[in-house]
Design a protein around this motif. Sequence first.
Motif, PDB file in Angstrom:
ATOM      1  N   LYS A   1       1.040  18.159  14.917  1.00 37.94           N
ATOM      2  CA  LYS A   1       2.224  18.004  14.059  1.00 37.94           C
ATOM      3  C   LYS A   1       3.030  19.293  14.007  1.00 37.94           C
ATOM      4  CE  LYS A   1       0.665  14.290  11.053  1.00 37.94           C
ATOM      5  NZ  LYS A   1       0.346  13.904   9.665  1.00 37.94           N
ATOM      6  N   LYS A   2       2.320  20.443  13.899  1.00 33.37           N
ATOM      7  CA  LYS A   2       3.019  21.724  13.883  1.00 33.37           C
ATOM      8  C   LYS A   2       3.803  21.940  15.179  1.00 33.37           C
ATOM      9  CE  LYS A   2      -0.057  24.181  10.733  1.00 33.37           C
ATOM     10  NZ  LYS A   2      -1.030  25.304  10.616  1.00 33.37           N
ATOM     11  N   LYS A   3       3.182  21.597  16.314  1.00 25.75           N
ATOM     12  CA  LYS A   3       3.876  21.739  17.594  1.00 25.75           C
ATOM     13  C   LYS A   3       5.118  20.867  17.648  1.00 25.75           C
ATOM     14  CE  LYS A   3      -0.088  23.003  20.457  1.00 25.75           C
ATOM     15  NZ  LYS A   3      -0.975  22.559  21.568  1.00 25.75           N
ATOM     16  N   LYS A   4       5.012  19.632  17.133  1.00 27.33           N
ATOM     17  CA  LYS A   4       6.166  18.748  17.141  1.00 27.33           C
ATOM     18  C   LYS A   4       7.297  19.305  16.280  1.00 27.33           C
ATOM     19  CE  LYS A   4       3.642  14.476  18.081  1.00 27.33           C
ATOM     20  NZ  LYS A   4       3.219  13.166  17.529  1.00 27.33           N
ATOM     21  N   LYS A   5       6.942  19.872  15.100  1.00 29.61           N
ATOM     22  CA  LYS A   5       7.961  20.454  14.237  1.00 29.61           C
ATOM     23  C   LYS A   5       8.664  21.615  14.916  1.00 29.61           C
ATOM     24  CE  LYS A   5       5.920  19.191   9.786  1.00 29.61           C
ATOM     25  NZ  LYS A   5       5.275  19.723   8.563  1.00 29.61           N
ATOM     26  N   LYS A   6       7.876  22.484  15.578  1.00 24.59           N
ATOM     27  CA  LYS A   6       8.466  23.618  16.290  1.00 24.59           C
ATOM     28  C   LYS A   6       9.413  23.148  17.392  1.00 24.59           C
ATOM     29  CE  LYS A   6       4.742  26.944  15.485  1.00 24.59           C
ATOM     30  NZ  LYS A   6       3.676  27.749  16.118  1.00 24.59           N
ATOM     31  N   GLU A   7       8.984  22.129  18.132  1.00 23.62           N
ATOM     32  CA  GLU A   7       9.852  21.611  19.194  1.00 23.62           C
ATOM     33  C   GLU A   7      11.150  21.044  18.636  1.00 23.62           C
ATOM     34  OE1 GLU A   7       7.517  18.792  21.232  1.00 23.62           O
ATOM     35  OE2 GLU A   7       6.314  20.281  22.331  1.00 23.62           O
ATOM     36  N   LYS A   8      11.082  20.348  17.475  1.00 21.70           N
ATOM     37  CA  LYS A   8      12.302  19.819  16.848  1.00 21.70           C
ATOM     38  C   LYS A   8      13.244  20.950  16.438  1.00 21.70           C
ATOM     39  CE  LYS A   8      10.395  15.480  15.106  1.00 21.70           C
ATOM     40  NZ  LYS A   8      10.030  14.713  13.885  1.00 21.70           N
ATOM     41  N   LYS A   9      12.665  22.047  15.845  1.00 22.40           N
ATOM     42  CA  LYS A   9      13.491  23.180  15.442  1.00 22.40           C
ATOM     43  C   LYS A   9      14.185  23.811  16.651  1.00 22.40           C
ATOM     44  CE  LYS A   9      10.911  24.433  11.285  1.00 22.40           C
ATOM     45  NZ  LYS A   9      10.047  25.465  10.653  1.00 22.40           N
ATOM     46  N   LYS A  10      13.427  23.970  17.747  1.00 21.51           N
ATOM     47  CA  LYS A  10      14.024  24.550  18.960  1.00 21.51           C
ATOM     48  C   LYS A  10      15.162  23.682  19.478  1.00 21.51           C
ATOM     49  CE  LYS A  10       9.930  27.022  20.580  1.00 21.51           C
ATOM     50  NZ  LYS A  10       8.905  27.094  21.637  1.00 21.51           N
ATOM     51  N   LYS A  11      14.981  22.371  19.465  1.00 24.36           N
ATOM     52  CA  LYS A  11      16.037  21.471  19.932  1.00 24.36           C
ATOM     53  C   LYS A  11      17.281  21.599  19.060  1.00 24.36           C
ATOM     54  CE  LYS A  11      13.118  17.952  22.096  1.00 24.36           C
ATOM     55  NZ  LYS A  11      12.658  16.546  22.006  1.00 24.36           N
ATOM     56  N   LYS A  12      17.072  21.693  17.707  1.00 26.44           N
ATOM     57  CA  LYS A  12      18.218  21.836  16.807  1.00 26.44           C
ATOM     58  C   LYS A  12      18.978  23.124  17.081  1.00 26.44           C
ATOM     59  CE  LYS A  12      16.469  19.054  12.978  1.00 26.44           C
ATOM     60  NZ  LYS A  12      15.991  19.094  11.557  1.00 26.44           N
ATOM     61  N   LYS A  13      18.226  24.236  17.277  1.00 30.82           N
ATOM     62  CA  LYS A  13      18.870  25.515  17.571  1.00 30.82           C
ATOM     63  C   LYS A  13      19.684  25.446  18.854  1.00 30.82           C
ATOM     64  CE  LYS A  13      15.601  28.494  15.152  1.00 30.82           C
ATOM     65  NZ  LYS A  13      14.563  29.556  15.302  1.00 30.82           N
ATOM     66  N   LYS A  14      19.122  24.812  19.884  1.00 34.95           N
ATOM     67  CA  LYS A  14      19.844  24.696  21.151  1.00 34.95           C
ATOM     68  C   LYS A  14      21.134  23.904  20.978  1.00 34.95           C
ATOM     69  CE  LYS A  14      15.961  25.076  24.338  1.00 34.95           C
ATOM     70  NZ  LYS A  14      15.137  24.352  25.330  1.00 34.95           N
ATOM     71  N   GLU A  15      21.033  22.794  20.209  1.00 40.71           N
ATOM     72  CA  GLU A  15      22.228  21.987  19.984  1.00 40.71           C
ATOM     73  C   GLU A  15      23.307  22.775  19.245  1.00 40.71           C
ATOM     74  OE1 GLU A  15      20.874  18.568  17.945  1.00 40.71           O
ATOM     75  OE2 GLU A  15      20.009  17.605  19.746  1.00 40.71           O
ATOM     76  N   GLU A  16      22.883  23.590  18.213  1.00 46.89           N
ATOM     77  CA  GLU A  16      23.852  24.401  17.480  1.00 46.89           C
ATOM     78  C   GLU A  16      24.521  25.429  18.384  1.00 46.89           C
ATOM     79  OE1 GLU A  16      21.715  26.031  14.264  1.00 46.89           O
ATOM     80  OE2 GLU A  16      21.678  24.171  13.075  1.00 46.89           O
ATOM     81  N   LYS A  17      23.692  26.069  19.262  1.00 53.08           N
ATOM     82  CA  LYS A  17      24.266  27.045  20.199  1.00 53.08           C
ATOM     83  C   LYS A  17      25.274  26.390  21.128  1.00 53.08           C
ATOM     84  CE  LYS A  17      20.409  30.305  20.301  1.00 53.08           C
ATOM     85  NZ  LYS A  17      19.336  30.883  21.130  1.00 53.08           N
ATOM     86  N   GLU A  18      24.940  25.211  21.635  1.00 51.26           N
ATOM     87  CA  GLU A  18      25.861  24.514  22.536  1.00 51.26           C
ATOM     88  C   GLU A  18      27.177  24.169  21.826  1.00 51.26           C
ATOM     89  OE1 GLU A  18      23.755  21.187  23.969  1.00 51.26           O
ATOM     90  OE2 GLU A  18      22.526  22.336  25.404  1.00 51.26           O
TER      91      GLU A  18
END
Length: 357
Positions: free
Chosen positions: A166-183
């Motif tokens: 679950k922790k890994k999934k949360k981290k992956e979601k946060k990384k995806k959100k950050k990438k989307e914001e940067k884009e």
Amino acid sequence: MNPLTKVRLINELNEREADLGVNESVSWHSEYKGSAWVFVGGFPYELTEGDIICVFSQYGEIVNINLVRDKKTGKSKGFCFVCYEDQRSTVLAVDNFNGIKIKGRTIRVDHVKDYRPPKDSDDIDDMTKRLREEGCGPKACSSSQSEEDEQYSVPVKKLKKDKKEKKKKKKEKKKKKKKEEKERGSRTLHSSSSPPPPPPPPLHPPAVRVKEERQEVTYDKYNQRDTPGGQREREAERHWKEMDRDRDEERRTNRESETDREGDRKRERDSYKKTEGDRDRKDRETNRETDRDRRRETDRDRKDREADRDRKRETDRDRKDRETDRDRRRETDRDRKDRETNRETDRDRRRETDRHQ
């Protein structure tokens, strides 16, 4: 082969692999990856399917079992076939159960590569038919049973692995959100940095006045060529130009040297290949010559053997002829002796007849 010797061979093979540390992909068990069936033989005749399942379920869930019985009496023949849910359980069963004793009898456990289920006949009862078709593995519960189990179920603590996942999934979601914001930010920047569309040209362009700059006298001293500062600048420019030329020449020489080295390497490789080709050709010629010499020697040996055989045959013929001559001489000697004896007997008879007269 005796079953006890098979047990001993399997155990020796497992011990050898354990000592050498053989990998699973190279082990002899990997030949039976496609089969989850195991052969069990040599156990006592009193054991039933339930007893075998109790023993062999230590290393995995048993899905099906086929205990071979006598058709007339229904008694066990002392061997059966067991099917596991997971194929890896067969490796554990073969490694750990092979050679053990059950009620004083050593059993043999081995893999089965191509298991063929027995054909159903009229003598088989309904229970064995159902067991062969459905197996003896645990079945999925119905919806009503699952609801009842959920009512009476006891809450159990979640495992650490689930928490980590679950922790890994949360981290992956946060990384995806950050990438989307940067884009999104980069897109906005690109849109802001892009020049606005040019305005439409006016119908009558206005008159533009160009302001002429006033030339100052102070700038003239820098344009004089005879000043010492100008000479120094020219010398520096010449020096830098010479340096650039030297660098270009060095680069050219380095490139030429590299090309020469590459040419030398290619020549060396070609010469090495030629020498290897010559060696291979010479080796082939020598091998051909040696083969020819061997063939000649073999032909000579064969001819010598044939000559020896002919000589032996001739000697055997001569010996036989001599023996026949000896036999003939003996026969002639016997005939002569017999004649002499007959003559002597005739003479004696005549003498006796003369005496009586």
